[in-house]
Design a protein around this motif. Sequence first.
Motif, short mmCIF file in Angstrom:
data_model
loop_
_atom_site.label_atom_id
_atom_site.label_comp_id
_atom_site.label_asym_id
_atom_site.label_seq_id
_atom_site.Cartn_x
_atom_site.Cartn_y
_atom_site.Cartn_z
N ILE A 114 0.85 -1.19 0.00
CA ILE A 114 0.00 0.00 0.00
C ILE A 114 0.88 1.25 0.00
O ILE A 114 1.75 1.38 0.88
CB ILE A 114 -0.98 -0.02 1.21
N ASN A 115 0.70 2.06 -1.00
CA ASN A 115 1.40 3.34 -1.09
C ASN A 115 2.91 3.21 -0.87
O ASN A 115 3.52 3.99 -0.15
CB ASN A 115 0.80 4.30 -0.03
N GLY A 116 3.50 2.21 -1.51
CA GLY A 116 4.96 2.05 -1.43
C GLY A 116 5.45 1.19 -0.28
O GLY A 116 6.62 0.81 -0.24
N HIS A 117 4.58 0.89 0.67
CA HIS A 117 4.96 0.02 1.79
C HIS A 117 4.65 -1.44 1.50
O HIS A 117 3.69 -1.73 0.77
CB HIS A 117 4.19 0.42 3.06
N MET A 118 5.43 -2.34 2.08
CA MET A 118 5.11 -3.76 2.03
C MET A 118 5.00 -4.25 3.48
O MET A 118 5.99 -4.33 4.20
CB MET A 118 6.21 -4.53 1.30
N PHE A 119 3.77 -4.53 3.89
CA PHE A 119 3.52 -4.93 5.28
C PHE A 119 3.20 -6.43 5.34
O PHE A 119 2.47 -6.94 4.48
CB PHE A 119 2.31 -4.18 5.86
N LEU A 120 3.71 -7.09 6.37
CA LEU A 120 3.32 -8.49 6.61
C LEU A 120 2.30 -8.50 7.74
O LEU A 120 2.52 -7.88 8.79
CB LEU A 120 4.55 -9.34 6.98
N ILE A 121 1.18 -9.19 7.50
CA ILE A 121 0.15 -9.29 8.53
C ILE A 121 0.04 -10.75 8.95
O ILE A 121 -0.28 -11.62 8.13
CB ILE A 121 -1.21 -8.79 8.00
N ASP A 122 0.31 -11.03 10.18
CA ASP A 122 0.34 -12.38 10.75
C ASP A 122 1.37 -13.27 10.06
O ASP A 122 1.82 -12.98 8.94
CB ASP A 122 -1.05 -13.03 10.74
N ALA A 123 1.77 -14.33 10.75
CA ALA A 123 2.88 -15.16 10.25
C ALA A 123 2.75 -16.56 10.83
O ALA A 123 3.52 -16.96 11.71
CB ALA A 123 4.22 -14.54 10.61
N GLY A 124 1.79 -17.32 10.33
CA GLY A 124 1.66 -18.72 10.75
C GLY A 124 2.86 -19.53 10.31
O GLY A 124 3.67 -19.07 9.49
N GLU A 125 2.96 -20.75 10.85
CA GLU A 125 4.09 -21.62 10.49
C GLU A 125 4.15 -21.80 8.96
O GLU A 125 3.13 -22.04 8.32
CB GLU A 125 3.94 -22.99 11.16
N GLY A 126 5.34 -21.66 8.41
CA GLY A 126 5.52 -21.84 6.98
C GLY A 126 5.48 -20.54 6.20
O GLY A 126 5.61 -20.54 4.97
N THR A 127 5.30 -19.40 6.90
CA THR A 127 5.19 -18.11 6.20
C THR A 127 6.40 -17.83 5.31
O THR A 127 6.25 -17.40 4.17
CB THR A 127 5.00 -16.97 7.22
N GLN A 128 7.61 -18.10 5.82
CA GLN A 128 8.78 -17.76 5.01
C GLN A 128 8.84 -18.60 3.72
O GLN A 128 9.29 -18.11 2.69
CB GLN A 128 10.08 -17.89 5.81
N VAL A 129 8.37 -19.83 3.79
CA VAL A 129 8.36 -20.65 2.58
C VAL A 129 7.30 -20.13 1.61
O VAL A 129 7.51 -20.07 0.39
CB VAL A 129 8.13 -22.14 2.91
#
Lengths: 302, 302
Positions: free
Chosen positions: A26-41
């Motif tokens: 949004i408007n140039g930002h990259m936000f992560l919302i919540d991070a359940g197991e496996g998010t990085q994959v």
Amino acid sequence: MKLTVLGCYAATPRTMTNPTSQVLEINGHMFLIDAGEGTQVQLRKKKIKFQRIQHIFISHLHGDHFYGLIGLISTYMLLNRQTDLHVYGPKGIKEIILLQLRLSNSYTGYNLYFHELESKESEIVFEDEKVTVSTIPLDHRIYTNGYLFKSKPGLRKLKIGAVEDLKIDRCYYSKIKQGFDIELENGTLVKNKEITYDPDPIESYAFCSDTYYDESIVPQIKGVKVLYHESTFLESESHYTEKTKHCTAKQAASIAKLAEVQTLILGHYSTRYSDITRFKTEAEEIFKGTILNADDGKVFEL
Amino acid sequence: MKLTVLGCYAATPRTMTNPTSQVLEINGHMFLIDAGEGTQVQLRKKKIKFQRIQHIFISHLHGDHFYGLIGLISTYMLLNRQTDLHVYGPKGIKEIILLQLRLSNSYTGYNLYFHELESKESEIVFEDEKVTVSTIPLDHRIYTNGYLFKSKPGLRKLKIGAVEDLKIDRCYYSKIKQGFDIELENGTLVKNKEITYDPDPIESYAFCSDTYYDESIVPQIKGVKVLYHESTFLESESHYTEKTKHCTAKQAASIAKLAEVQTLILGHYSTRYSDITRFKTEAEEIFKGTILNADDGKVFEL
């Protein structure tokens, strides 16, 4: 505004479904919302440049919303990240992460800031010249916040043909974009509206998961462009909502209707359901705006 | 004895590779060894009946060996597990797990026992009539144990044709299986060897990961049937082993040679390598027994 759903199922990760996590651009930002197991994959699978994420918002401390956070923080460490990382979430999240880093004798090479939340009232947790993020207190079994992301109105946009025809010097462009009228060298006053377009409309995204049916959030999310609202159950299982403090698809739609949002995205489905199209069907009985079913890996250009 | 490798790569989980976790089936037991992020999904992918796991052995508290533990414990809770679960691992592991359960206001419906390890000497951590499990103290950047699994010799096996021909009553079968000779009603003494076969040979499996090259483990693992030994690096990167406290494939092979094991399984490869066949090639220069490359999802019938 772009939303990438990394996972949108409740409870346990399975072969084909992932717990909650999403990336909001949004408007140039990259936000992560919540991070359940496996998010990085999931981030890797979607080929997201996840080093760009500087702010992570965690709704609550149930595992399906944050067990992937420590792994992501560790991976940033191994990738030799230098950029600051900010984590927003319920009090206790700092202790969980730091305990694990301490016991593994690990230190992040980047600054890791925790913004622990305790308030039951909405509060602004992040703000810069482009975006405001505020909490949406939710009613769940444990302390939980949704998040409201709002872009700020940008500068007015030059009608480039018009300003060139009027031979306005480039040094005035900045003032004009800020909304000022301009006086030409011959003394003519040019109204700002004649030489500019309106700025981009304000983008807004409300993430509401997990929560019991709670109309008290309606004033805060009134008129948002996009609402993601949990819908763990279909009507046939509505008797589970009170004990588990979750919602049905119809209840999510009721909130969307009351808040007069443009688009409702449904998600956080119980893994008991194999056919998620029924969530949209049931919600459509209540809400007449656009309804979309989230699904793992789905990208919404909003 | 059957080994299912759920993950055998170092550091971060990626799209195609998983961090360390394996399931060892030995003498009726199903043991989980290490539990990197994504372990529960790997268990599902391999269609392992993971409710059967009652003992989980964690080598050390680096994320790629235990970040998946809390998720598995939570999933057992959601699946309404009733059976006791025992977790063996370095001191601190209990605090990490209980803190997360406490902050999510969760309670396991099953008994969860922690066996925290601090000793730098080998110790027996589990023993019953079928199997003994003892720690193998390793030399890594933080406190780390490998584990040695040994089946106990079973009962002798009845030559069922022979005992029936001799009309030996069934009430003597248990004594015979324990190795006793038997006197028939006519006074004839029947030697045990005439009516039994030898019990199954002793199975043994040594899991050694992560570790620097350390010959002091050789006496303990002498003659084991199968050794899994970490081999993070190829020779070309051997200069990294001292700082990181890892091994090359050749060093793993040297340990296998000194310990005179039957089979060496290599794993814990650095994710920098795309071709893992080279690990076997380099190890073969040192060790003449069977050498196998672990790979995610691979099943070894040993």
